[in-house]
Enzyme design. Structure first.
Site, PDB file in Angstrom:
ATOM      1  N   GLY A  69       0.842  -1.183   0.000  1.00  0.00           N
ATOM      2  CA  GLY A  69       0.000   0.000   0.000  1.00  0.00           C
ATOM      3  C   GLY A  69       0.880   1.238   0.000  1.00  0.00           C
ATOM      4  O   GLY A  69       2.050   1.181   0.392  1.00  0.00           O
ATOM      5  N   GLN A  74       3.180   9.824   1.123  1.00  0.00           N
ATOM      6  CA  GLN A  74       4.427   9.061   1.018  1.00  0.00           C
ATOM      7  C   GLN A  74       5.174   9.347  -0.284  1.00  0.00           C
ATOM      8  O   GLN A  74       6.323   8.922  -0.434  1.00  0.00           O
ATOM      9  CB  GLN A  74       4.158   7.566   1.151  1.00  0.00           C
ATOM     10  CG  GLN A  74       3.711   7.152   2.555  1.00  0.00           C
ATOM     11  CD  GLN A  74       3.546   5.662   2.669  1.00  0.00           C
ATOM     12  OE1 GLN A  74       2.489   5.131   2.315  1.00  0.00           O
ATOM     13  NE2 GLN A  74       4.577   4.978   3.137  1.00  0.00           N
ATOM     14  N   CYS A 119       6.697  -0.316   6.895  1.00  0.00           N
ATOM     15  CA  CYS A 119       6.236   0.894   6.218  1.00  0.00           C
ATOM     16  C   CYS A 119       7.310   1.338   5.243  1.00  0.00           C
ATOM     17  O   CYS A 119       8.495   1.383   5.601  1.00  0.00           O
ATOM     18  CB  CYS A 119       5.953   1.998   7.240  1.00  0.00           C
ATOM     19  SG  CYS A 119       5.404   3.563   6.504  1.00  0.00           S
ATOM     20  N   LEU A 120       6.906   1.675   4.023  1.00  0.00           N
ATOM     21  CA  LEU A 120       7.871   2.121   3.028  1.00  0.00           C
ATOM     22  C   LEU A 120       8.570   3.409   3.446  1.00  0.00           C
ATOM     23  O   LEU A 120       9.669   3.697   2.965  1.00  0.00           O
ATOM     24  CB  LEU A 120       7.175   2.306   1.677  1.00  0.00           C
ATOM     25  CG  LEU A 120       6.538   1.055   1.076  1.00  0.00           C
ATOM     26  CD1 LEU A 120       5.907   1.372  -0.277  1.00  0.00           C
ATOM     27  CD2 LEU A 120       7.561  -0.068   0.940  1.00  0.00           C
ATOM     28  N   HIS A 161      -3.542   0.922   8.237  1.00  0.00           N
ATOM     29  CA  HIS A 161      -2.220   1.550   8.143  1.00  0.00           C
ATOM     30  C   HIS A 161      -2.245   2.719   7.160  1.00  0.00           C
ATOM     31  O   HIS A 161      -1.750   3.821   7.469  1.00  0.00           O
ATOM     32  CB  HIS A 161      -1.212   0.487   7.698  1.00  0.00           C
ATOM     33  CG  HIS A 161       0.185   0.971   7.515  1.00  0.00           C
ATOM     34  ND1 HIS A 161       1.228   0.572   8.326  1.00  0.00           N
ATOM     35  CD2 HIS A 161       0.743   1.804   6.601  1.00  0.00           C
ATOM     36  CE1 HIS A 161       2.347   1.146   7.927  1.00  0.00           C
ATOM     37  NE2 HIS A 161       2.075   1.892   6.869  1.00  0.00           N
ATOM     38  N   GLU A 162      -2.822   2.496   5.976  1.00  0.00           N
ATOM     39  CA  GLU A 162      -2.829   3.544   4.956  1.00  0.00           C
ATOM     40  C   GLU A 162      -3.779   4.680   5.321  1.00  0.00           C
ATOM     41  O   GLU A 162      -3.479   5.855   5.050  1.00  0.00           O
ATOM     42  CB  GLU A 162      -3.176   2.955   3.587  1.00  0.00           C
ATOM     43  CG  GLU A 162      -2.216   1.894   3.088  1.00  0.00           C
ATOM     44  CD  GLU A 162      -0.764   2.350   3.035  1.00  0.00           C
ATOM     45  OE1 GLU A 162      -0.514   3.567   2.891  1.00  0.00           O
ATOM     46  OE2 GLU A 162       0.124   1.490   3.156  1.00  0.00           O
ATOM     47  N   HIS A 165      -2.009   7.000   7.529  1.00  0.00           N
ATOM     48  CA  HIS A 165      -1.127   7.930   6.810  1.00  0.00           C
ATOM     49  C   HIS A 165      -1.865   9.202   6.403  1.00  0.00           C
ATOM     50  O   HIS A 165      -1.328  10.309   6.506  1.00  0.00           O
ATOM     51  CB  HIS A 165      -0.549   7.263   5.561  1.00  0.00           C
ATOM     52  CG  HIS A 165       0.729   6.518   5.788  1.00  0.00           C
ATOM     53  ND1 HIS A 165       1.857   7.106   6.331  1.00  0.00           N
ATOM     54  CD2 HIS A 165       1.067   5.229   5.524  1.00  0.00           C
ATOM     55  CE1 HIS A 165       2.833   6.207   6.395  1.00  0.00           C
ATOM     56  NE2 HIS A 165       2.371   5.060   5.923  1.00  0.00           N
TER      57      HIS A 165
END
Length: 206
Positions: A69, A74, A119-120, A161-162, A165
């Protein structure tokens, strides 16, 4: 049971990567500590070619970074939007995007599940984070039409999670101080390796 759901609807066949990625360009992924990741994002109010191009770029960037995701902040864009290509615990694949997502509160008293999360924007670190086993997200698609996406297991974790963000919350914010220090130590040790792998994949995907 269908094996792939796109925008919440079952499909009979789907390629390895979402078609959007073929139209997109790779963007730099922001990292924890950058302001855009730590403040609530703005609502999307304009639905048109610029939004479509952003979604295309986000899919391409997510695949290059080997993520499940990716939220708009991000890639440095202050908008409430994320894309995903994520399996659930039954191996069913879920692919899509959600604009202006709102996570439905979990029922009171329902136990949270601890599982490993990464997480990226925190490259190289993984930590156990408590999340609900089921998630329901309301939002819109790229044309502004209403959208409702439901997920369980790992896909529910991705949705939560997304959505976090888009509210300026990274998963580190859900850890204790000791756990956060551990995650940042992991990132310090592995960041260069992770970024080098992404750069190589970006070059190879051109």
């Amino acid at each position: 049971m269908p094996r792939v759901f796109v925008q919440g609807s079952p499909v009979g066949h789907y390629p390895r990567h979402a078609p959007e990625a073929g139209r997109g360009a790779v963007r730099r992924i922001t990292e924890t500590g950058e302001e855009v990741l730590h403040k609530p994002c703005r609502d999307v109010t304009e639905f048109g070619p610029d939004l479509t191009a952003l979604i295309d770029d986000m899919f391409r960037t997510m695949y290059v970074a080997e993520g499940a995701g990716l939220a708009a902040n991000q890639v440095g864009v202050d908008l409430r939007l994320f894309v995903y290509d994520c399996p659930d615990d039954d191996g069913v694949r879920h692919v899509g995007h959600i604009v202006n997502p709102v996570l439905q509160p979990a029922p009171a008293g329902r136990p949270l599940l601890d599982d490993v999360e990464g997480c990226l924007s925190v490259p190289g670190a993984t930590m156990s984070v408590p999340r609900p086993e089921r998630a329901v997200v309301h939002g819109q698609d790229r044309t502004g039409n209403p959208l409702l996406i439901e997920g369980t297991g790992y896909f529910a974790r991705c949705l939560a999670h997304e959505t976090d963000h888009t509210q300026g919350v990274v998963y580190l914010d859900r850890l204790s101080k000791r756990e956060k220090r551990d995650a940042l130590r992991q990132t310090a040790a592995r960041r260069e390796e992770v970024l080098s792998r992404r750069a190589a994949r970006a070059t190879g995907s051109r």
